[in-house]
Scaffold this motif. Structure first.
Motif, PDB file in Angstrom:
ATOM      1  N   CYS A   1       3.067   0.492  -2.726  1.00  0.00           N
ATOM      2  CA  CYS A   1       2.354  -0.670  -2.208  1.00  0.00           C
ATOM      3  C   CYS A   1       1.980  -0.470  -0.744  1.00  0.00           C
ATOM      4  CB  CYS A   1       3.232  -1.915  -2.322  1.00  0.00           C
ATOM      5  SG  CYS A   1       3.855  -2.182  -3.992  1.00  0.00           S
ATOM      6  N   LEU A   2       0.872  -1.089  -0.349  1.00  0.00           N
ATOM      7  CA  LEU A   2       0.495  -1.089   1.059  1.00  0.00           C
ATOM      8  C   LEU A   2       1.522  -1.914   1.826  1.00  0.00           C
ATOM      9  CD1 LEU A   2      -3.342  -1.638   0.679  1.00  0.00           C
ATOM     10  CD2 LEU A   2      -2.156   0.510   1.199  1.00  0.00           C
ATOM     11  N   SER A   3       1.998  -1.404   2.944  1.00  0.00           N
ATOM     12  CA  SER A   3       3.076  -2.092   3.657  1.00  0.00           C
ATOM     13  C   SER A   3       2.628  -3.420   4.263  1.00  0.00           C
ATOM     14  CB  SER A   3       3.678  -1.193   4.732  1.00  0.00           C
ATOM     15  OG  SER A   3       2.709  -0.828   5.669  1.00  0.00           O
ATOM     16  N   ASP A   4       1.365  -3.541   4.622  1.00  0.00           N
ATOM     17  CA  ASP A   4       0.933  -4.795   5.257  1.00  0.00           C
ATOM     18  C   ASP A   4       0.716  -5.941   4.268  1.00  0.00           C
ATOM     19  OD1 ASP A   4      -1.272  -3.484   4.211  1.00  0.00           O
ATOM     20  OD2 ASP A   4      -2.597  -3.970   5.876  1.00  0.00           O
ATOM     21  N   THR A   5       0.446  -5.626   2.980  1.00  0.00           N
ATOM     22  CA  THR A   5       0.191  -6.676   1.992  1.00  0.00           C
ATOM     23  C   THR A   5       1.169  -6.664   0.814  1.00  0.00           C
ATOM     24  OG1 THR A   5      -1.314  -5.269   0.736  1.00  0.00           O
ATOM     25  CG2 THR A   5      -2.281  -6.649   2.493  1.00  0.00           C
ATOM     26  N   ASP A   6       1.937  -5.599   0.668  1.00  0.00           N
ATOM     27  CA  ASP A   6       2.830  -5.383  -0.473  1.00  0.00           C
ATOM     28  C   ASP A   6       2.065  -5.398  -1.794  1.00  0.00           C
ATOM     29  OD1 ASP A   6       5.341  -4.740  -1.554  1.00  0.00           O
ATOM     30  OD2 ASP A   6       5.775  -6.834  -2.010  1.00  0.00           O
TER      31      ASP A   6
ATOM     32  N   ILE B   1       7.613   1.856  -1.166  1.00  0.00           N
ATOM     33  CA  ILE B   1       7.857   2.357  -2.518  1.00  0.00           C
ATOM     34  C   ILE B   1       9.085   1.602  -3.004  1.00  0.00           C
ATOM     35  CG2 ILE B   1       8.362   4.381  -3.924  1.00  0.00           C
ATOM     36  CD1 ILE B   1       7.128   5.960  -1.409  1.00  0.00           C
ATOM     37  N   ARG B   2       8.896   0.857  -4.086  1.00  0.00           N
ATOM     38  CA  ARG B   2       9.956  -0.054  -4.516  1.00  0.00           C
ATOM     39  C   ARG B   2       9.936  -0.209  -6.028  1.00  0.00           C
ATOM     40  NH1 ARG B   2       7.023  -4.093  -6.228  1.00  0.00           N
ATOM     41  NH2 ARG B   2       5.237  -4.893  -5.084  1.00  0.00           N
ATOM     42  N   ASP B   3      10.968  -0.890  -6.525  1.00  0.00           N
ATOM     43  CA  ASP B   3      11.004  -1.219  -7.945  1.00  0.00           C
ATOM     44  C   ASP B   3       9.819  -2.130  -8.290  1.00  0.00           C
ATOM     45  OD1 ASP B   3      13.421   0.174  -8.373  1.00  0.00           O
ATOM     46  OD2 ASP B   3      14.598  -1.571  -7.777  1.00  0.00           O
ATOM     47  N   PHE B   4       9.391  -2.049  -9.521  1.00  0.00           N
ATOM     48  CA  PHE B   4       8.291  -2.902  -9.976  1.00  0.00           C
ATOM     49  C   PHE B   4       8.726  -4.364  -9.997  1.00  0.00           C
ATOM     50  CE2 PHE B   4       6.085   0.878 -11.209  1.00  0.00           C
ATOM     51  CZ  PHE B   4       4.754   0.505 -11.244  1.00  0.00           C
ATOM     52  N   ASP B   5       7.751  -5.243  -9.773  1.00  0.00           N
ATOM     53  CA  ASP B   5       7.961  -6.685  -9.739  1.00  0.00           C
ATOM     54  C   ASP B   5       6.854  -7.340 -10.562  1.00  0.00           C
ATOM     55  OD1 ASP B   5       7.365  -9.450  -8.224  1.00  0.00           O
ATOM     56  OD2 ASP B   5       9.460  -8.876  -7.874  1.00  0.00           O
ATOM     57  N   LYS B   6       7.092  -8.547 -11.041  1.00  0.00           N
ATOM     58  CA  LYS B   6       6.099  -9.272 -11.860  1.00  0.00           C
ATOM     59  C   LYS B   6       4.734  -9.344 -11.185  1.00  0.00           C
ATOM     60  CE  LYS B   6       9.275 -12.218 -14.389  1.00  0.00           C
ATOM     61  NZ  LYS B   6       9.696 -13.590 -14.692  1.00  0.00           N
ATOM     62  N   LYS B   7       4.729  -9.476  -9.863  1.00  0.00           N
ATOM     63  CA  LYS B   7       3.459  -9.625  -9.142  1.00  0.00           C
ATOM     64  C   LYS B   7       2.593  -8.364  -9.187  1.00  0.00           C
ATOM     65  CE  LYS B   7       5.518  -8.365  -4.732  1.00  0.00           C
ATOM     66  NZ  LYS B   7       5.953  -8.822  -3.445  1.00  0.00           N
ATOM     67  N   ASP B   8       3.140  -7.257  -9.705  1.00  0.00           N
ATOM     68  CA  ASP B   8       2.402  -5.993  -9.752  1.00  0.00           C
ATOM     69  C   ASP B   8       1.518  -5.852 -10.985  1.00  0.00           C
ATOM     70  OD1 ASP B   8       3.709  -5.152  -7.387  1.00  0.00           O
ATOM     71  OD2 ASP B   8       5.412  -4.399  -8.553  1.00  0.00           O
ATOM     72  N   ALA B   9       1.603  -6.790 -11.913  1.00  0.00           N
ATOM     73  CA  ALA B   9       0.908  -6.645 -13.201  1.00  0.00           C
ATOM     74  C   ALA B   9      -0.607  -6.476 -13.044  1.00  0.00           C
ATOM     75  CB  ALA B   9       1.224  -7.828 -14.105  1.00  0.00           C
ATOM     76  N   ALA B  10      -1.245  -7.309 -12.250  1.00  0.00           N
ATOM     77  CA  ALA B  10      -2.709  -7.224 -12.114  1.00  0.00           C
ATOM     78  C   ALA B  10      -3.133  -5.900 -11.484  1.00  0.00           C
ATOM     79  CB  ALA B  10      -3.231  -8.397 -11.290  1.00  0.00           C
ATOM     80  N   GLY B  11      -2.411  -5.460 -10.481  1.00  0.00           N
ATOM     81  CA  GLY B  11      -2.740  -4.185  -9.843  1.00  0.00           C
ATOM     82  C   GLY B  11      -2.519  -3.007 -10.766  1.00  0.00           C
ATOM     83  N   LEU B  12      -1.439  -3.034 -11.541  1.00  0.00           N
ATOM     84  CA  LEU B  12      -1.173  -1.968 -12.506  1.00  0.00           C
ATOM     85  C   LEU B  12      -2.273  -1.937 -13.561  1.00  0.00           C
ATOM     86  CD1 LEU B  12       0.929   0.207 -13.408  1.00  0.00           C
ATOM     87  CD2 LEU B  12       1.894  -1.561 -14.890  1.00  0.00           C
TER      88      LEU B  12
ATOM     89  N   MET C   1      15.166   0.777  -5.894  1.00  0.00           N
ATOM     90  CA  MET C   1      14.757   1.671  -4.829  1.00  0.00           C
ATOM     91  C   MET C   1      13.881   0.897  -3.855  1.00  0.00           C
ATOM     92  SD  MET C   1      12.240   4.993  -4.758  1.00  0.00           S
ATOM     93  CE  MET C   1      13.320   6.128  -5.524  1.00  0.00           C
ATOM     94  N   TYR C   2      14.009   1.263  -2.610  1.00  0.00           N
ATOM     95  CA  TYR C   2      13.140   0.706  -1.577  1.00  0.00           C
ATOM     96  C   TYR C   2      12.998   1.760  -0.481  1.00  0.00           C
ATOM     97  CZ  TYR C   2      11.045  -2.441   1.808  1.00  0.00           C
ATOM     98  OH  TYR C   2      10.166  -3.017   2.698  1.00  0.00           O
ATOM     99  N   LEU C   3      11.791   2.309  -0.355  1.00  0.00           N
ATOM    100  CA  LEU C   3      11.482   3.280   0.699  1.00  0.00           C
ATOM    101  C   LEU C   3      10.304   2.750   1.500  1.00  0.00           C
ATOM    102  CD1 LEU C   3      11.486   6.562  -1.438  1.00  0.00           C
ATOM    103  CD2 LEU C   3      13.375   5.661  -0.075  1.00  0.00           C
ATOM    104  N   LYS C   4      10.326   2.989   2.790  1.00  0.00           N
ATOM    105  CA  LYS C   4       9.226   2.563   3.656  1.00  0.00           C
ATOM    106  C   LYS C   4       8.716   3.767   4.421  1.00  0.00           C
ATOM    107  CE  LYS C   4       7.940  -1.289   6.637  1.00  0.00           C
ATOM    108  NZ  LYS C   4       6.582  -0.923   6.565  1.00  0.00           N
ATOM    109  N   THR C   5       7.406   3.936   4.425  1.00  0.00           N
ATOM    110  CA  THR C   5       6.760   4.974   5.222  1.00  0.00           C
ATOM    111  C   THR C   5       5.895   4.266   6.268  1.00  0.00           C
ATOM    112  OG1 THR C   5       4.759   5.138   3.865  1.00  0.00           O
ATOM    113  CG2 THR C   5       6.662   6.461   3.159  1.00  0.00           C
ATOM    114  N   ASP C   6       5.099   5.025   6.977  1.00  0.00           N
ATOM    115  CA  ASP C   6       4.226   4.407   7.991  1.00  0.00           C
ATOM    116  C   ASP C   6       3.297   3.350   7.398  1.00  0.00           C
ATOM    117  OD1 ASP C   6       5.330   5.954   9.969  1.00  0.00           O
ATOM    118  OD2 ASP C   6       3.737   7.464   9.922  1.00  0.00           O
ATOM    119  N   ARG C   7       2.747   3.643   6.204  1.00  0.00           N
ATOM    120  CA  ARG C   7       1.744   2.737   5.628  1.00  0.00           C
ATOM    121  C   ARG C   7       2.128   2.142   4.287  1.00  0.00           C
ATOM    122  NH1 ARG C   7      -3.437   6.213   5.158  1.00  0.00           N
ATOM    123  NH2 ARG C   7      -1.929   7.662   4.268  1.00  0.00           N
ATOM    124  N   LEU C   8       3.239   2.606   3.717  1.00  0.00           N
ATOM    125  CA  LEU C   8       3.552   2.254   2.332  1.00  0.00           C
ATOM    126  C   LEU C   8       4.971   1.726   2.152  1.00  0.00           C
ATOM    127  CD1 LEU C   8       2.104   5.480   0.668  1.00  0.00           C
ATOM    128  CD2 LEU C   8       0.980   3.248   0.842  1.00  0.00           C
TER     129      LEU C   8
END
Length: 178
Positions: free
Chosen positions: A61-66, A10-21, A1-8
């Motif tokens: 995720c924040l759209s400007d930094t992912d 929304i996507r599938d999880f990725d390895k780089k998300d571990a620390a934030g999660l 999935m990949y959705l984009k809003t004004d500020r966000l």
């Protein structure tokens, strides 16, 4: 999935998300996420891998930094009903991110194949109840002593009262036309 809003995003999880999660699941703020509590970054890495495979949880995720600030989930009940929910890092609270992400998710599901979407919110989880209401969901009922996520000090289950909110596709469409 990949959705984009004004500020966000929304996507599938990725390895780089571990620390934030890990940041928001090391101390879940509400009982319903206690089963997802993470005790280490290594556990978070495994959880991210699992979520990437399952296709029910999506990183918000924040759209400007992912960079991840929370997640949303959608579980299908055949043929056309979805249970949805959300969990956000409290550092990003009161910014409208949860509303923005949940609206995007629900719009995606209704445009896909959903006829009905529902969510649960424990009776002490006021922010989640208010989010359901902002989304136009109606309170359908209160389940007394519905579910236990934690134990009382004596080791017995602590049962929580839980509201169910729902919205139909025709109600969603009507909301969008106003």
């Amino acid at each position: 999935m990949y959705l984009k809003t004004d500020r966000l995003i929304i996507r599938d999880f990725d390895k780089k998300d571990a620390a934030g999660l890990y940041e928001y699941l090391q101390h879940p703020p509400v009982h319903c996420f206690m089963s997802e509590k993470l005790d280490s970054l290594e556990e978070a890495e495994k959880e991210v891998e699992q979520r990437a495979k399952e296709g029910e949880h999506f990183a918000v995720c924040l759209s400007d930094t992912d960079s991840i600030i929370g997640d949303v989930f959608a579980m299908k009940e055949e043929p056309d009903t979805y249970s949805v929910g959300w969990n956000f890092n409290l550092k990003y609270g009161k910014s409208g991110y949860a509303t923005e992400a949940a609206k995007a998710l629900m719009d995606f599901l209704f445009n896909k194949d959903a006829r009905r979407i529902y969510a649960y919110a424990e009776d002490d989880n006021i922010p989640s109840q208010k989010l359901c209401e902002r989304l136009g969901m109606r309170k359908e009922g209160l389940f007394i002593d519905f579910i236990s996520f934690v134990n009382n000090p004596d080791g017995t289950p602590y049962y929580e009262n839980t509201y169910q909110y729902a919205i139909l596709k025709r109600e969603w469409i009507e909301l969008l036309t106003y």
